[in-house]
Design an enzyme around this catalytic site. Structure first.
Site, short mmCIF file in Angstrom:
data_model
loop_
_atom_site.label_atom_id
_atom_site.label_comp_id
_atom_site.label_asym_id
_atom_site.label_seq_id
_atom_site.Cartn_x
_atom_site.Cartn_y
_atom_site.Cartn_z
N LYS A 4 -5.44 -9.98 -5.85
CA LYS A 4 -6.61 -10.13 -4.97
C LYS A 4 -7.77 -9.25 -5.46
O LYS A 4 -7.53 -8.12 -5.89
CB LYS A 4 -6.18 -9.70 -3.57
N LYS A 39 0.82 -1.22 0.00
CA LYS A 39 0.00 0.00 0.00
C LYS A 39 0.85 1.26 0.00
O LYS A 39 0.45 2.27 -0.58
CB LYS A 39 -0.96 0.00 1.19
N LYS A 79 -11.68 -3.81 -3.11
CA LYS A 79 -12.64 -2.72 -3.33
C LYS A 79 -11.96 -1.48 -3.88
O LYS A 79 -12.60 -0.64 -4.48
CB LYS A 79 -13.45 -2.40 -2.07
N1 AQP Z 1 -10.26 -10.91 -2.24
C1 AQP Z 1 -10.48 -11.37 -1.02
N2 AQP Z 1 -10.63 -12.70 -0.79
C2 AQP Z 1 -10.87 -13.18 0.46
N3 AQP Z 1 -10.98 -12.38 1.54
C3 AQP Z 1 -10.85 -11.05 1.35
N4 AQP Z 1 -10.90 -10.02 2.19
C4 AQP Z 1 -10.71 -8.86 1.51
N5 AQP Z 1 -10.54 -9.12 0.21
C5 AQP Z 1 -10.60 -10.47 0.08
C6 AQP Z 1 -11.14 -10.17 3.63
O1 AQP Z 1 -12.14 -9.24 3.99
C7 AQP Z 1 -11.88 -8.78 5.32
C8 AQP Z 1 -11.94 -7.31 5.36
O2 AQP Z 1 -10.97 -6.74 4.50
P1 AQP Z 1 -10.76 -5.17 4.55
O3 AQP Z 1 -11.82 -4.50 3.83
O4 AQP Z 1 -10.63 -4.72 5.93
O5 AQP Z 1 -9.37 -4.94 3.91
P2 AQP Z 1 -8.67 -5.51 2.69
O6 AQP Z 1 -8.25 -6.92 2.95
O7 AQP Z 1 -7.56 -4.57 2.41
O8 AQP Z 1 -9.79 -5.51 1.57
P3 AQP Z 1 -9.80 -4.75 0.24
O9 AQP Z 1 -11.09 -5.03 -0.45
O10 AQP Z 1 -8.56 -5.05 -0.55
O11 AQP Z 1 -9.82 -3.25 0.73
P4 AQP Z 1 -8.92 -2.05 0.26
O12 AQP Z 1 -9.03 -2.08 -1.23
O13 AQP Z 1 -9.53 -0.83 0.89
O14 AQP Z 1 -7.54 -2.33 0.75
C9 AQP Z 1 -10.51 -9.34 5.73
O15 AQP Z 1 -10.72 -10.47 6.55
C10 AQP Z 1 -9.91 -9.74 4.43
O16 AQP Z 1 -9.01 -10.83 4.59
#
Ligand code: AQP
Length: 342
Positions: free
Chosen positions: A201, A118, A204
């Protein structure tokens, strides 16, 4: 290892940093729902303090927090049975995080792959909060003495760090106070990948909306995104081994397995030999049938903003009942005068 018997308690959170994706749903939320029951106390959070480690537009942050709360409820979290709240309203998270900032080491944080991903090359310009993110995450978990944390695969390293922080705190102060938490990373969809690139991955914050299925997408959009998902020209194999070196095929099969609550083996028994031209419509139909009821319930709940705010306020009150005494005991262990009186 800890000797103390802790109440079996689940904690997990999701950032309101954008709309919910299918990755969040399958990797996290659906499993949060499965863990609700007599075996555990369940505490689920919208981690807004984590979200602001990168820039969030204030109006969007408020909207996304309420929408995430609606998502939790629509997916099956019962706000009476589970504690549901947003992190900023329970100040003990940030207070314990400060103690953990003083326990964790710079070198531990520098090794975190999420920090490296990040912050990118421009680490000098990243927020201090982004660097300290894992200490706040440890505080989120340990302020409830949570014993189990369901997360996606991407959070494994942060959970290991949470264990390291708990062990170091216990050792430094000669106590057996924080549990060494168990990560719960299970099922076919602990790492849902981008629909455009099987090595990335689903996220969002990916600039391409076609890379993900949003929980608010309508049936046509879901079907179109699956139809356009990147795949290879071969038919599906009949055995799991045949998915090796085929990340996009494996991703779609994993999604199918998680949505239909089957193993990957069972899916391949049914779908082995099919071309993607036949498998994608099956997946689209399944995804629409599982996700549409959730998205319509989310839309209905979003029309009841006052009710969502009431649920969050009540959840925060209940969370503080557990968190406040644990923070005071922590302060007392550390030697803060006046602590331990709440
Ligand atoms: N692609 C994924 N597959 C499985 N699990 C996922 N999680 C996120 N993306 C996937 C799980 O969702 C929970 C919350 O995640 P988060 O929103 O706190 O942060 P993140 O992992 O950083 O998710 P994003 O979507 O990638 O958010 P941004 O883009 O804002 O960084 C966690 O348990 C995560 O493992």
């Amino acid at each position: 290892m800890t000797e103390t018997q802790f109440t079996p308690r689940v904690f997990s959170g999701i950032q309101p940093s954008g709309g919910l994706t299918l990755g969040n749903y399958l990797g996290a939320m659906k499993r949060f729902v499965d863990m609700q029951g007599p075996e555990f106390e369940t505490i689920y959070c919208m981690v807004d303090l984590h979200a602001i480690t990168v820039w969030q537009d204030p109006a969007a942050l408020s909207h996304n927090t309420r929408e995430l709360c609606a998502g939790y409820i629509a997916a099956g979290i019962d706000p009476e049975q589970s504690i549901l709240f947003n992190q900023s309203q329970v100040p003990e998270h940030a207070q314990l995080a400060w103690i953990f900032n003083c326990v964790a080491r710079m070198g531990w944080m520098q090794r975190m792959t999420q920090w490296k991903d990040k912050a990118g090359k421009n680490t000098q310009n990243a927020s201090l909060g982004l660097f300290a993110y894992p200490a706040l995450m440890a505080a989120d978990i340990l302020i409830y003495h949570a014993t189990h944390v369901p997360v996606g695969e991407d959070q494994k390293q942060h959970l290991e760090l949470t264990r390291d922080i708990a062990i170091k705190f216990n050792n430094d102060f000669g106590v057996d106070f924080f549990p060494v938490t168990e990560p719960v990373i299970e099922g076919a969809a602990t790492r849902v990948m981008s629909l455009r690139d099987g090595s990335k991955k689903m996220s969002k914050s990916d600039p391409s909306d076609m890379s993900r299925i949003n929980m608010t997408d309508d049936a046509d959009t879901i079907a179109r995104k699956i139809r356009k998902a990147k795949t290879d020209p071969d038919a599906l194999p009949s055995e799991v081994k045949g998915l090796e070196e085929r990340p996009e095929a494996r991703n779609l099969v994993n999604i199918y397995a998680a949505l239909s609550e089957q193993t990957v083996d069972q899916v391949l028994t049914e779908a082995g030999g099919k071309q993607f031209g036949a498998f994608k419509p099956m997946l689209a139909e399944l995804a629409v049938s599982k996700l549409s009821p959730i998205s319509s319930e989310m839309a209905r709940l979003m029309g009841e903003e006052a009710e969502i705010d009431r649920i969050l306020a009540r959840g925060a009150e209940r969370a503080r009942e557990i968190a406040a005494p644990i923070l005071q005991q922590t302060y007392a262990i550390v030697g803060m005068v006046g602590a331990g009186k709440s």
